[in-house]
Structures are given as C-alpha cells and as structure tokens.
Design a protein around this motif. Sequence first.
Motif, PDB file in Angstrom:
ATOM      1  N   GLU A  59      -7.036  -6.887   2.840  1.00  0.00           N
ATOM      2  CA  GLU A  59      -8.216  -6.205   2.303  1.00  0.00           C
ATOM      3  C   GLU A  59      -7.925  -4.796   1.789  1.00  0.00           C
ATOM      4  O   GLU A  59      -8.856  -4.032   1.520  1.00  0.00           O
ATOM      5  CB  GLU A  59      -9.320  -6.154   3.368  1.00  0.00           C
ATOM      6  CG  GLU A  59      -9.799  -7.533   3.804  1.00  0.00           C
ATOM      7  CD  GLU A  59     -10.943  -7.472   4.791  1.00  0.00           C
ATOM      8  OE1 GLU A  59     -12.036  -7.032   4.397  1.00  0.00           O
ATOM      9  OE2 GLU A  59     -10.739  -7.857   5.954  1.00  0.00           O
ATOM     10  N   SER A  60      -6.650  -4.441   1.654  1.00  0.00           N
ATOM     11  CA  SER A  60      -6.328  -3.105   1.155  1.00  0.00           C
ATOM     12  C   SER A  60      -5.496  -3.208  -0.111  1.00  0.00           C
ATOM     13  O   SER A  60      -4.763  -4.174  -0.313  1.00  0.00           O
ATOM     14  CB  SER A  60      -5.577  -2.297   2.218  1.00  0.00           C
ATOM     15  OG  SER A  60      -4.340  -2.916   2.525  1.00  0.00           O
ATOM     16  N   GLN A  61      -5.622  -2.204  -0.958  1.00  0.00           N
ATOM     17  CA  GLN A  61      -4.902  -2.184  -2.226  1.00  0.00           C
ATOM     18  C   GLN A  61      -3.836  -1.098  -2.202  1.00  0.00           C
ATOM     19  O   GLN A  61      -4.051  -0.009  -1.677  1.00  0.00           O
ATOM     20  CB  GLN A  61      -5.875  -1.943  -3.376  1.00  0.00           C
ATOM     21  CG  GLN A  61      -5.274  -2.212  -4.752  1.00  0.00           C
ATOM     22  CD  GLN A  61      -6.320  -2.120  -5.855  1.00  0.00           C
ATOM     23  OE1 GLN A  61      -6.833  -1.037  -6.142  1.00  0.00           O
ATOM     24  NE2 GLN A  61      -6.626  -3.242  -6.488  1.00  0.00           N
ATOM     25  N   VAL A  62      -2.670  -1.422  -2.773  1.00  0.00           N
ATOM     26  CA  VAL A  62      -1.555  -0.474  -2.830  1.00  0.00           C
ATOM     27  C   VAL A  62      -1.112  -0.333  -4.276  1.00  0.00           C
ATOM     28  O   VAL A  62      -0.867  -1.335  -4.954  1.00  0.00           O
ATOM     29  CB  VAL A  62      -0.365  -0.954  -1.969  1.00  0.00           C
ATOM     30  CG1 VAL A  62       0.808   0.006  -2.101  1.00  0.00           C
ATOM     31  CG2 VAL A  62      -0.778  -1.105  -0.513  1.00  0.00           C
ATOM     32  N   HIS A  63      -1.014   0.909  -4.736  1.00  0.00           N
ATOM     33  CA  HIS A  63      -0.499   1.189  -6.077  1.00  0.00           C
ATOM     34  C   HIS A  63       0.863   1.849  -5.913  1.00  0.00           C
ATOM     35  O   HIS A  63       1.015   2.820  -5.168  1.00  0.00           O
ATOM     36  CB  HIS A  63      -1.437   2.118  -6.843  1.00  0.00           C
ATOM     37  CG  HIS A  63      -0.915   2.513  -8.190  1.00  0.00           C
ATOM     38  ND1 HIS A  63      -0.992   1.681  -9.279  1.00  0.00           N
ATOM     39  CD2 HIS A  63      -0.278   3.636  -8.601  1.00  0.00           C
ATOM     40  CE1 HIS A  63      -0.432   2.284 -10.322  1.00  0.00           C
ATOM     41  NE2 HIS A  63       0.009   3.469  -9.930  1.00  0.00           N
ATOM     42  N   ALA A  64       1.873   1.314  -6.598  1.00  0.00           N
ATOM     43  CA  ALA A  64       3.234   1.825  -6.440  1.00  0.00           C
ATOM     44  C   ALA A  64       3.868   2.089  -7.794  1.00  0.00           C
ATOM     45  O   ALA A  64       3.729   1.291  -8.724  1.00  0.00           O
ATOM     46  CB  ALA A  64       4.081   0.834  -5.647  1.00  0.00           C
ATOM     47  N   GLU A  65       4.567   3.219  -7.879  1.00  0.00           N
ATOM     48  CA  GLU A  65       5.282   3.612  -9.099  1.00  0.00           C
ATOM     49  C   GLU A  65       6.781   3.362  -8.911  1.00  0.00           C
ATOM     50  O   GLU A  65       7.235   2.974  -7.830  1.00  0.00           O
ATOM     51  CB  GLU A  65       5.031   5.103  -9.376  1.00  0.00           C
ATOM     52  CG  GLU A  65       3.573   5.506  -9.486  1.00  0.00           C
ATOM     53  CD  GLU A  65       2.982   5.201 -10.846  1.00  0.00           C
ATOM     54  OE1 GLU A  65       3.760   4.887 -11.767  1.00  0.00           O
ATOM     55  OE2 GLU A  65       1.744   5.269 -10.988  1.00  0.00           O
ATOM     56  N   ALA A  66       7.549   3.615  -9.966  1.00  0.00           N
ATOM     57  CA  ALA A  66       8.995   3.418  -9.921  1.00  0.00           C
ATOM     58  C   ALA A  66       9.603   4.178  -8.735  1.00  0.00           C
ATOM     59  O   ALA A  66       9.311   5.364  -8.532  1.00  0.00           O
ATOM     60  CB  ALA A  66       9.631   3.880 -11.227  1.00  0.00           C
ATOM     61  N   GLY A  67      10.418   3.485  -7.955  1.00  0.00           N
ATOM     62  CA  GLY A  67      11.055   4.089  -6.788  1.00  0.00           C
ATOM     63  C   GLY A  67      10.288   3.892  -5.492  1.00  0.00           C
ATOM     64  O   GLY A  67      10.849   4.069  -4.405  1.00  0.00           O
ATOM     65  N   ASP A  68       9.010   3.535  -5.596  1.00  0.00           N
ATOM     66  CA  ASP A  68       8.201   3.304  -4.401  1.00  0.00           C
ATOM     67  C   ASP A  68       8.511   1.945  -3.796  1.00  0.00           C
ATOM     68  O   ASP A  68       8.993   1.025  -4.464  1.00  0.00           O
ATOM     69  CB  ASP A  68       6.705   3.370  -4.731  1.00  0.00           C
ATOM     70  CG  ASP A  68       6.249   4.760  -5.156  1.00  0.00           C
ATOM     71  OD1 ASP A  68       6.997   5.728  -4.908  1.00  0.00           O
ATOM     72  OD2 ASP A  68       5.150   4.869  -5.737  1.00  0.00           O
ATOM     73  N   ILE A  69       8.178   1.813  -2.513  1.00  0.00           N
ATOM     74  CA  ILE A  69       8.457   0.591  -1.758  1.00  0.00           C
ATOM     75  C   ILE A  69       7.163   0.087  -1.133  1.00  0.00           C
ATOM     76  O   ILE A  69       6.350   0.878  -0.631  1.00  0.00           O
ATOM     77  CB  ILE A  69       9.491   0.866  -0.657  1.00  0.00           C
ATOM     78  CG1 ILE A  69      10.829   1.288  -1.281  1.00  0.00           C
ATOM     79  CG2 ILE A  69       9.686  -0.345   0.257  1.00  0.00           C
ATOM     80  CD1 ILE A  69      11.716   2.055  -0.332  1.00  0.00           C
ATOM     81  N   ILE A  70       6.972  -1.225  -1.154  1.00  0.00           N
ATOM     82  CA  ILE A  70       5.845  -1.860  -0.483  1.00  0.00           C
ATOM     83  C   ILE A  70       6.401  -2.788   0.583  1.00  0.00           C
ATOM     84  O   ILE A  70       7.254  -3.635   0.298  1.00  0.00           O
ATOM     85  CB  ILE A  70       4.961  -2.641  -1.467  1.00  0.00           C
ATOM     86  CG1 ILE A  70       4.393  -1.700  -2.531  1.00  0.00           C
ATOM     87  CG2 ILE A  70       3.815  -3.334  -0.725  1.00  0.00           C
ATOM     88  CD1 ILE A  70       3.616  -2.411  -3.632  1.00  0.00           C
ATOM     89  N   PHE A  71       5.919  -2.621   1.810  1.00  0.00           N
ATOM     90  CA  PHE A  71       6.358  -3.459   2.925  1.00  0.00           C
ATOM     91  C   PHE A  71       5.222  -4.412   3.289  1.00  0.00           C
ATOM     92  O   PHE A  71       4.090  -3.978   3.524  1.00  0.00           O
ATOM     93  CB  PHE A  71       6.735  -2.595   4.132  1.00  0.00           C
ATOM     94  CG  PHE A  71       7.264  -3.387   5.296  1.00  0.00           C
ATOM     95  CD1 PHE A  71       8.604  -3.732   5.362  1.00  0.00           C
ATOM     96  CD2 PHE A  71       6.429  -3.801   6.316  1.00  0.00           C
ATOM     97  CE1 PHE A  71       9.106  -4.465   6.423  1.00  0.00           C
ATOM     98  CE2 PHE A  71       6.911  -4.537   7.385  1.00  0.00           C
ATOM     99  CZ  PHE A  71       8.255  -4.866   7.442  1.00  0.00           C
ATOM    100  N   ILE A  72       5.516  -5.705   3.341  1.00  0.00           N
ATOM    101  CA  ILE A  72       4.495  -6.725   3.584  1.00  0.00           C
ATOM    102  C   ILE A  72       4.897  -7.526   4.814  1.00  0.00           C
ATOM    103  O   ILE A  72       5.955  -8.159   4.842  1.00  0.00           O
ATOM    104  CB  ILE A  72       4.349  -7.662   2.371  1.00  0.00           C
ATOM    105  CG1 ILE A  72       4.061  -6.842   1.112  1.00  0.00           C
ATOM    106  CG2 ILE A  72       3.241  -8.686   2.618  1.00  0.00           C
ATOM    107  CD1 ILE A  72       4.116  -7.650  -0.174  1.00  0.00           C
ATOM    108  N   ARG A  73       4.058  -7.511   5.837  1.00  0.00           N
ATOM    109  CA  ARG A  73       4.395  -8.254   7.051  1.00  0.00           C
ATOM    110  C   ARG A  73       4.023  -9.732   6.890  1.00  0.00           C
ATOM    111  O   ARG A  73       3.351 -10.126   5.944  1.00  0.00           O
ATOM    112  CB  ARG A  73       3.701  -7.643   8.268  1.00  0.00           C
ATOM    113  CG  ARG A  73       2.190  -7.721   8.268  1.00  0.00           C
ATOM    114  CD  ARG A  73       1.634  -7.223   9.599  1.00  0.00           C
ATOM    115  NE  ARG A  73       0.187  -7.109   9.581  1.00  0.00           N
ATOM    116  CZ  ARG A  73      -0.648  -8.130   9.758  1.00  0.00           C
ATOM    117  NH1 ARG A  73      -0.175  -9.351   9.931  1.00  0.00           N
ATOM    118  NH2 ARG A  73      -1.958  -7.936   9.744  1.00  0.00           N
TER     119      ARG A  73
END
Length: 291
Positions: free
Chosen positions: A57-71
Amino acid sequence: MKHDGYNEFRQRGRFDFPIEIHHVDRHHPRFYMPYHWHMEYEIDLVVRGSVTLTLNESQVHAEAGDIIFIRDGVVHGGYPETTDTIYDCIVFDMKKMLAGNHTFQDRIEDVLKHVTLINKYLPASTPDIPRLIQHLFRSMKEEHTGYELVVTGLLYTFLGFIFQQGLYHEAASLPLREHRRKRITQLKQTFQLIDSQYQQPLTLTDLAQAANLSPNYFCRFFQKITHHSPIDYLNRYRIEMACLKLTHTNDSITEIAFSCGFNDVSYFIRLFRRYKETSPRKYKQLMKEGK
C-alpha cells in the motif's frame, strides 16, 4: 508460451545458488512491471532514469543510483518514468543463501520473520550501500570464477550495513499487520484472476468478486494501490502479454489480439499504440532487431 505469473513460485538461479538477475530496459517485454509477488527477496537498482513502484500500500519513487528493497510476499509493480529508464533486479532466496551462520542468526531470523523490516527505499546518498550494490550486480553479470562467494559475501555485508546504519524499522502491531495482510490478500486474488483468465472477457464485477468486495469499494481500493482503474490495469496487462507473444512467437497480430482477450483488432492496435507509443508490428520488428 510460459510467462511469469503474479505469484512467482519457481526456482531462482541454481538450487545451490538461488539468485538471479534481470536487466530491464525499454526493449524488455516487461519494461512496465505488472503487479506480482514472490516468496524471495528482491533488490532493484535504478541505473538510468527513474521508476515508481507500489509495494503493497505504499509508493516508492527512485532515481538513478537509488535502491529499492522488496521483502518476500509483497505485491509490487509499477512503471518507468521515461522510456530511456534502465533498472536491474536481483531476486534471491535469503533463507537458503544467508541462514545458517549462528554468529548473527537471530538478526537474520528477525528479518525473515518480518519482526525487523529493512527500509524499502535506500537513496543513492546512503553511505557505502550504493557502491556495494553496484558491485553485487556487476559480480552477478560477469560471473567470474568464485563470483558465488563474492555475491554471498556482499549480501552479508549489505545486511551488516543495514543494521550498522539503522536502515530498518520494527514491524507494526500484530492486529494492524493482520488487517493489512487481509486487504492485500484480497487484492492478490484479483491479480490471480487476471493472470489466469486475461484471455477471457472479464468485467468489473468479475474482478470485484475475486476480491470479495463490492464494485464501488473495490474500484477505490484498487485505484489506491495500483494508481489505475481495474479495467485500465487489465488492458495494460493484456498489452504486456501481447508484447511477450510478439517477442517470442510467430503468431499474427490478429491471433495475438484474440489470444490476449481482445475481440476487436482495431481496438487492440489503438490501445497498443497508447501504451507502447508504437504499433504491434513495429514493436515486433524492434524486438527482432534487438534495437
């Protein structure tokens, strides 16, 4: 043709090394990530451009170099912000790869049991971690002798930096977690219906019934999670399936349109142009040329 379903129960990498990497650019048939989930963990690195992903239920915006961790178990999907966006994904079985070292087993067990939740967004400005993750992805791509040891060591180091820098938080109370879990489970049921029956004529009522919700409430809930109406999302999913078939089969445009749930070829081509900014025929040629 077999494709990855919403619930991706399948072997990752090798049995003795359960990790795999995906390089995604605009030529990838799943450039726009359909909503799905799996029981492995995932690390996404934005190489160029930017992406917006929804995680439960949450949104993540990521730019170049950013990391998203998904469990594990999290419903996730989204879209690149620009057509030149590139992002890499690593999916791995944390329990098989990292469990077993008794020195710090309790910390890893807390992550696996969702008592401790690693922050889902790690910006490029985070000390140490972006460079480490880039090394991790590079090692997976190059596969030099001994890379399995390097990759496993880097995953341990990643967790070490997470705890060292306090890039985690404790899970919500059990009643709240159960409430959220129930709502996401309802949404997963709709995703499963779309995944298995997208070739068939599906109505808003069908999608709402899969989630055991009234159509009005379902529309609001679905829009909140995916940022699309249910029917718009269904059409987008059908177009993504069409992209897979255009890439991997020799079926005609008409055959693909009907096999993806469209009974009007002109409407299929019109929607394809809207979502992909090109015609199905040109897309097929582009994939064939690999440009």
